[in-house]
Design an enzyme around this catalytic site. Structure first.
Site, PDB file in Angstrom:
ATOM      1  N   GLU A   1      -6.790   4.700   7.785  1.00 24.06           N
ATOM      2  CA  GLU A   1      -6.556   6.111   7.411  1.00 24.06           C
ATOM      3  C   GLU A   1      -7.761   6.684   6.660  1.00 24.06           C
ATOM      4  OE1 GLU A   1      -2.750   5.377   5.577  1.00 24.06           O
ATOM      5  OE2 GLU A   1      -1.946   4.884   7.547  1.00 24.06           O
ATOM      6  N   GLY A  10       3.042  -0.980   4.253  1.00 22.32           N
ATOM      7  CA  GLY A  10       3.077   0.434   3.903  1.00 22.32           C
ATOM      8  C   GLY A  10       4.497   0.861   3.606  1.00 22.32           C
ATOM      9  N   GLY A  11       5.164   1.423   4.609  1.00 22.11           N
ATOM     10  CA  GLY A  11       6.491   2.010   4.424  1.00 22.11           C
ATOM     11  C   GLY A  11       7.477   1.113   3.695  1.00 22.11           C
ATOM     12  N   GLU A  58      -5.054  -4.822  10.623  1.00 21.90           N
ATOM     13  CA  GLU A  58      -4.051  -3.786  10.835  1.00 21.90           C
ATOM     14  C   GLU A  58      -4.339  -3.053  12.142  1.00 21.90           C
ATOM     15  OE1 GLU A  58      -2.100  -2.539   6.864  1.00 21.90           O
ATOM     16  OE2 GLU A  58      -3.799  -1.232   7.239  1.00 21.90           O
ATOM     17  N   SER A 114       3.697  -2.063  10.370  1.00 19.09           N
ATOM     18  CA  SER A 114       5.143  -2.174  10.639  1.00 19.09           C
ATOM     19  C   SER A 114       5.715  -3.544  10.298  1.00 19.09           C
ATOM     20  CB  SER A 114       5.449  -1.804  12.090  1.00 19.09           C
ATOM     21  OG  SER A 114       5.117  -0.439  12.320  1.00 19.09           O
ATOM     22  N   ASN A 150       0.869  -1.171   0.000  1.00 12.51           N
ATOM     23  CA  ASN A 150       0.000   0.000   0.000  1.00 12.51           C
ATOM     24  C   ASN A 150       0.909   1.224   0.000  1.00 12.51           C
ATOM     25  OD1 ASN A 150      -1.778   2.057   0.464  1.00 12.51           O
ATOM     26  ND2 ASN A 150      -2.401   1.380   2.514  1.00 12.51           N
ATOM     27  N   TRP A 151       1.027   1.845  -1.144  1.00 13.93           N
ATOM     28  CA  TRP A 151       1.943   2.990  -1.272  1.00 13.93           C
ATOM     29  C   TRP A 151       1.400   4.234  -0.576  1.00 13.93           C
ATOM     30  CZ3 TRP A 151       4.008   3.030  -7.062  1.00 13.93           C
ATOM     31  CH2 TRP A 151       4.611   1.797  -7.337  1.00 13.93           C
ATOM     32  N   LYS A 152       0.127   4.207  -0.206  1.00 14.47           N
ATOM     33  CA  LYS A 152      -0.527   5.376   0.403  1.00 14.47           C
ATOM     34  C   LYS A 152      -0.325   6.597  -0.502  1.00 14.47           C
ATOM     35  CE  LYS A 152      -0.102   3.153   4.837  1.00 14.47           C
ATOM     36  NZ  LYS A 152       0.008   3.251   6.287  1.00 14.47           N
ATOM     37  N   GLY A 169       2.950   2.342  10.860  1.00 17.90           N
ATOM     38  CA  GLY A 169       3.957   3.399  10.752  1.00 17.90           C
ATOM     39  C   GLY A 169       4.699   3.706  12.036  1.00 17.90           C
ATOM     40  N   HIS A 188      -9.434   1.044   5.010  1.00 15.17           N
ATOM     41  CA  HIS A 188      -8.163   1.277   5.696  1.00 15.17           C
ATOM     42  C   HIS A 188      -8.397   2.280   6.824  1.00 15.17           C
ATOM     43  CE1 HIS A 188      -4.070   2.473   6.553  1.00 15.17           C
ATOM     44  NE2 HIS A 188      -3.674   1.378   5.925  1.00 15.17           N
TER      45      HIS A 188
HETATM   46  P1  13P Z   1       3.282   0.449   7.633  1.00 12.30           P
HETATM   47  O1  13P Z   1       3.802  -0.835   7.018  1.00 12.30           O
HETATM   48  O2  13P Z   1       3.990   1.665   7.155  1.00 12.30           O
HETATM   49  O3  13P Z   1       3.193   0.343   9.124  1.00 12.30           O
HETATM   50  O4  13P Z   1       1.774   0.631   7.107  1.00 12.30           O
HETATM   51  C1  13P Z   1       0.888  -0.427   7.219  1.00 12.30           C
HETATM   52  C2  13P Z   1      -0.345  -0.079   6.490  1.00 12.30           C
HETATM   53  O5  13P Z   1      -1.112   0.774   6.909  1.00 12.30           O
HETATM   54  C3  13P Z   1      -0.589  -0.760   5.214  1.00 12.30           C
HETATM   55  O6  13P Z   1      -1.883  -0.540   4.755  1.00 12.30           O
END
Ligand code: 13P
Length: 250
Positions: A98, A233-234, A166, A212, A11-13, A172, A96
């Site tokens: 977010e 994510g990251g 999640e 994470s 997920n590149w956000k 993050g 998600h």
């Molecule tokens: P991180 O891997 O950056 O913690 O993000 C997880 C996430 O929200 C993937 O959708």
């Protein structure tokens, strides 16, 4: 337990640029795919088309990060599931945390998006997870059960739906639940699906862990009985980390 193909999803956000997307997908397509591991990238909307071109014939799947419930119409700034399918997506993330926070999306909204994904022939990746306060109050399993009941469409099957667990506090932050805690929640999610949809659906549905996940903790998390992949994510923004996580599967 039926065989579930591990899904490693990035997920590149709201990150990347055309140049970075090309670089990243170039490195990912050079990674030699392994049997039983599926890679999925979910770039921001503007990069779906170029990323789809970059990953053509690689076996890497394309997904989006959200969609609107309606097929078309007066919804300025929104994107329908049909549009996503039209540009080559086979997956869409819905619910998600977010999106739930930034756009006040509730379970009913997420369910509508999941229905839209199914209507358009996409696999819906439905995200659930507790906040830190909810975990501290020992409410994790209740919160996740409520989200599943409210967010997962009635038409969910093992092939059109993926669940992503999640924990909000792990996103993050570099923190994760223990492996035993992750397994407990994933087992509860599978039991919840079994109660509503039957054992066959529950056995076949992939349940991903997100929050994470990194090369250093991926092997342990991905080895858990009810963890069928990761939503990353990251670490999905660095090809070597993302492929190291995929390499850690199995
Ligand atoms: P991180 O891997 O950056 O913690 O993000 C997880 C996430 O929200 C993937 O959708």
């Amino acid at each position: 337990m039926s065989a579930r193909t591990i899904l490693i999803a990035g997920n590149w956000k709201m990150n990347a640029s055309i140049g970075m997307a090309e670089q990243l997908t170039g490195a990912l397509t050079a990674w030699s795919a392994r049997d039983g591991v599926e890679l999925l990238v979910c770039p921001p909307f503007p990069y779906l088309v170029p990323v789809n071109a970059s990953i053509a014939n690689s076996g890497i799947k394309l997904g989006a990060q959200s969609c609107h419930a309606a097929e078309s119409g007066a919804h300025t700034g929104d994107i329908s599931a049909e549009m996503l399918a039209d540009v080559g997506c086979t997956y869409v993330i819905v619910g998600h945390s977010e999106r739930r926070t930034d756009h006040a999306e509730d379970d009913a909204t997420v369910r509508g998006q999941g229905d839209a994904a199914h209507r358009a022939g996409l696999t819906a990746m439905v995200c659930v997870g507790e906040t830190e306060a909810e975990r501290d109050a020992d409410k994790t399993l209740d919160v996740v059960a409520t989200q599943l009941t409210g967010s997962v469409p009635d038409g969910a099957t093992a092939s059109n739906t993926v669940i992503a667990y999640e924990p909000v506090w792990a996103i993050g932050t570099g923190r994760t639940p223990t492996e035993a805690e992750v397994q407990d929640v994933h087992a509860a999610i599978r039991a919840n699906l079994a109660a509503r949809f039957g054992n066959e659906m529950a056995d076949g549905t992939r349940i991903l862990y997100g929050g994470s996940m990194k090369p250093g903790n991926a092997a342990g998390l991905l080895a858990l009985a009810d963890v069928d992949g990761g939503l990353i994510g990251g670490a999905s923004l660095k090809a070597e980390d993302f492929t190291a996580i995929a390499d850690a599967a199995g």
